[in-house]
Design a protein around this motif. Structure first.
Motif, PDB file in Angstrom:
ATOM      1  N   GLU A 189     -12.653  17.221 -13.620  1.00 12.20           N
ATOM      2  CA  GLU A 189     -12.836  15.899 -14.244  1.00 12.20           C
ATOM      3  C   GLU A 189     -14.081  15.356 -14.059  1.00 12.20           C
ATOM      4  O   GLU A 189     -14.983  14.935 -14.834  1.00 12.20           O
ATOM      5  CB  GLU A 189     -11.841  15.159 -13.744  1.00 12.20           C
ATOM      6  N   GLY A 190     -14.619  15.607 -12.914  1.00 11.89           N
ATOM      7  CA  GLY A 190     -16.164  15.051 -12.440  1.00 11.89           C
ATOM      8  C   GLY A 190     -17.162  15.884 -13.151  1.00 11.89           C
ATOM      9  O   GLY A 190     -18.160  15.377 -13.721  1.00 11.89           O
ATOM     10  N   ILE A 193     -18.170  14.901 -16.907  1.00  9.70           N
ATOM     11  CA  ILE A 193     -19.256  14.073 -17.359  1.00  9.70           C
ATOM     12  C   ILE A 193     -20.566  14.645 -17.437  1.00  9.70           C
ATOM     13  O   ILE A 193     -21.411  14.271 -18.213  1.00  9.70           O
ATOM     14  CB  ILE A 193     -19.355  12.833 -15.790  1.00  9.70           C
ATOM     15  N   ARG A 359     -12.192  10.637  -7.264  1.00 13.15           N
ATOM     16  CA  ARG A 359     -11.750   9.607  -8.181  1.00 13.15           C
ATOM     17  C   ARG A 359     -12.826   9.383  -9.442  1.00 13.15           C
ATOM     18  O   ARG A 359     -14.154   9.327  -9.024  1.00 13.15           O
ATOM     19  CB  ARG A 359     -11.572   8.403  -7.682  1.00 13.15           C
ATOM     20  N   LYS A 360     -12.383   9.388 -10.491  1.00 14.34           N
ATOM     21  CA  LYS A 360     -13.192   9.154 -11.768  1.00 14.34           C
ATOM     22  C   LYS A 360     -12.820   7.682 -12.084  1.00 14.34           C
ATOM     23  O   LYS A 360     -12.021   7.115 -12.337  1.00 14.34           O
ATOM     24  CB  LYS A 360     -12.925  10.160 -12.816  1.00 14.34           C
ATOM     25  N   ASP A 363     -16.342   6.834 -17.696  1.00  8.72           N
ATOM     26  CA  ASP A 363     -16.730   7.905 -18.288  1.00  8.72           C
ATOM     27  C   ASP A 363     -17.967   8.487 -17.831  1.00  8.72           C
ATOM     28  O   ASP A 363     -18.575   9.697 -18.085  1.00  8.72           O
ATOM     29  CB  ASP A 363     -17.221   7.863 -19.892  1.00  8.72           C
ATOM     30  N   TYR A 366     -18.295   8.543 -11.000  1.00  9.32           N
ATOM     31  CA  TYR A 366     -17.272   9.494 -10.363  1.00  9.32           C
ATOM     32  C   TYR A 366     -17.859   9.787  -8.950  1.00  9.32           C
ATOM     33  O   TYR A 366     -18.911   9.467  -8.504  1.00  9.32           O
ATOM     34  CB  TYR A 366     -17.340  10.953 -10.838  1.00  9.32           C
ATOM     35  N   CYS A 368     -16.854  12.092  -5.508  1.00 10.10           N
ATOM     36  CA  CYS A 368     -15.842  13.308  -4.794  1.00 10.10           C
ATOM     37  C   CYS A 368     -16.542  13.488  -3.211  1.00 10.10           C
ATOM     38  O   CYS A 368     -17.912  13.350  -3.058  1.00 10.10           O
ATOM     39  CB  CYS A 368     -16.150  14.424  -5.269  1.00 10.10           C
TER      40      CYS A 368
END
Length: 426
Positions: A189-190, A193, A359-360, A363, A366, A368
């Protein structure tokens, strides 16, 4: 007699050590030996030069006159062949011998080649690695002349090559071994981007890929890469960034402890051999924050290590051996990327740890965080970097905070709440 300090390497670590030694001991003899043909330059900015965003001039940090003004003997284009740690001597390829009271090894590394992994044609014409200013010049010239690019190496140097292709409007395939870019630090997910930002600039991420062989034409020029799946990607230029091989060959016949990660030091930048220190990318040092051996290749870390080493070299001589109060290297590093429309920053050791929280937020936003034994050991911030000082503070304090991930993932971390929930260790 004046103390004699010899420094091998004129990167930021070696240069910082020389500057510190001169400040601490105005009468010392200081010699800096480097196999490069130019004095210290900004390795961070050479990617901007390769992108066509900067001329050569602003990238230089120290002109030769800088060394002259500080009475530092700079030896360019000089390769060290051996060190005699019993007689405290350094021997160069020209047969020159430099005697030292204290020696600093700050030689960094050389980009690893896929040839060492048995990849056919890995050193063909049109394949560049990225580390020195000369590498940047070659990349800039070759990318400007190419019609199609190939990038190998899904890490922080590899994405520099992707950005160079994007800036020079060279379409390229970015071959990655895993399911996403920098998979050891980011989840999919990260990383997406970054993937989207690459695609917008004509660079296509190709996952679960890599290189099994390069194809060349009759003149030895690269024309394609074949990945482990048998897929073929055409390209007349390739950039490879798969890590470093550390420059420690001249230490092989000495008692200085080395391993695959470079030169082993304590937290004071001392090796196991009297009068020999190390600093910069090639150090495998005792990290007082992690409480274990570690490595850090950031510019800021190398600069601080060089300064710490230089100070301890002077103080140890003054003490007639080793000072009782040496300076300790304790540092939370950071590495930033400014290639895209959003900022990116990693800090500490984001690939380490036994737990994580991510967490994102949008768009292009983010976060981590990596934990070990409940303590933050590193992280990655994309889009919003405003919380970095808070996380670095928690890391330096070695606070056990992993049980409060909900607080740490708030867009604006409330340090008062965290303070109440996680008191500082005694």
């Amino acid at each position: 007699m004046s103390a004699s300090h010899v420094i091998i390497g004129d990167g930021i670590a070696g240069s910082s050590a020389a500057e510190t030694i001169r400040e601490e001991d105005p009468d010392a003899d200081i010699t800096v030996i480097t196999d490069e043909g130019e004095a210290l330059y900004n390795r961070i900015l050479i990617k901007e030069f390769a992108k066509g965003k900067l001329p050569e001039a602003p990238i230089s940090i120290h002109e030769p006159e800088w060394y002259d003004e500080r009475d530092i003997d700079l030896q360019l284009d000089t390769h060290v062949t051996t060190i005699d740690t019993e007689d405290n001597e350094v021997l160069t390829h020209e047969g020159t011998v430099y005697e030292y009271d204290k020696l600093l090894v700050a030689t960094g590394g050389t980009p690893a080649s896929l040839a060492s992994f048995g990849i056919e044609n890995a050193d063909a014409d049109g394949i560049d690695h990225f580390w020195t200013f000369q590498d940047a010049r070659s990349i800039k010239e070759n990318v400007e002349a190419a019609d199609q690019g190939i990038i190998v190496g899904a890490g922080l140097l590899g994405i520099d090559l992707a950005a160079i292709c994007g800036a020079q409007e060279l379409e390229a395939n970015y071959l990655m071994r895993g399911e996403c870019w920098w998979r050891y630090a980011l989840d999919e997910e990260g990383a997406e981007i970054l993937h989207d930002a690459m695609r917008e600039r004509g660079v296509t991420p190709v996952f679960d890929s890599g290189v099994d062989e390069f194809e060349t034409d009759e003149d030895g020029q690269i024309r394609a890469a074949v990945d482990p799946n048998g897929e073929r990607f055409e390209g007349d230029w390739a950039g490879v960034a798969i890590g470093l091989s550390f420059n420690t060959e001249f230490l092989q016949d000495t008692a200085v402890e080395t391993n695959d990660d470079g030169v082993v030091t304590d937290e004071y930048m001392r090796t196991n051999v009297d009068d020999v220190y190390a600093a910069g990318d090639l150090t495998w040092f005792y990290d007082t924050i992690l409480g274990e051996m570690g490595q850090n290749g950031s510019w800021g870390s190398a600069k601080e290590q060089g300064s710490i080493a230089g100070q301890n070299m002077v103080e140890d001589l003054k003490a007639g051996g080793e000072t009782d109060e040496p300076e300790e290297f304790r540092w939370v590093s950071s590495y930033s990327i400014t290639h895209f429309d959003f900022p990116f920053l990693s800090f500490g050791h984001p690939t380490e740890g036994d737990d994580e929280a991510a967490r994102k937020y949008s768009d292009t936003e983010y976060r981590c965080l990596a934990f070990n034994d409940g303590k933050i050991v590193g992280g990655v911030l994309i889009g919003d970097l405003s919380q970095q000082s808070k996380f670095k503070k928690l890391m330096r304090e070695e606070r056990e905070v992993a049980q409060h991930k909900d607080l740490l993932l708030e867009e604006d971390v409330d340090m008062d709440k965290l303070e109440e929930a996680t008191p500082k260790p005694e």
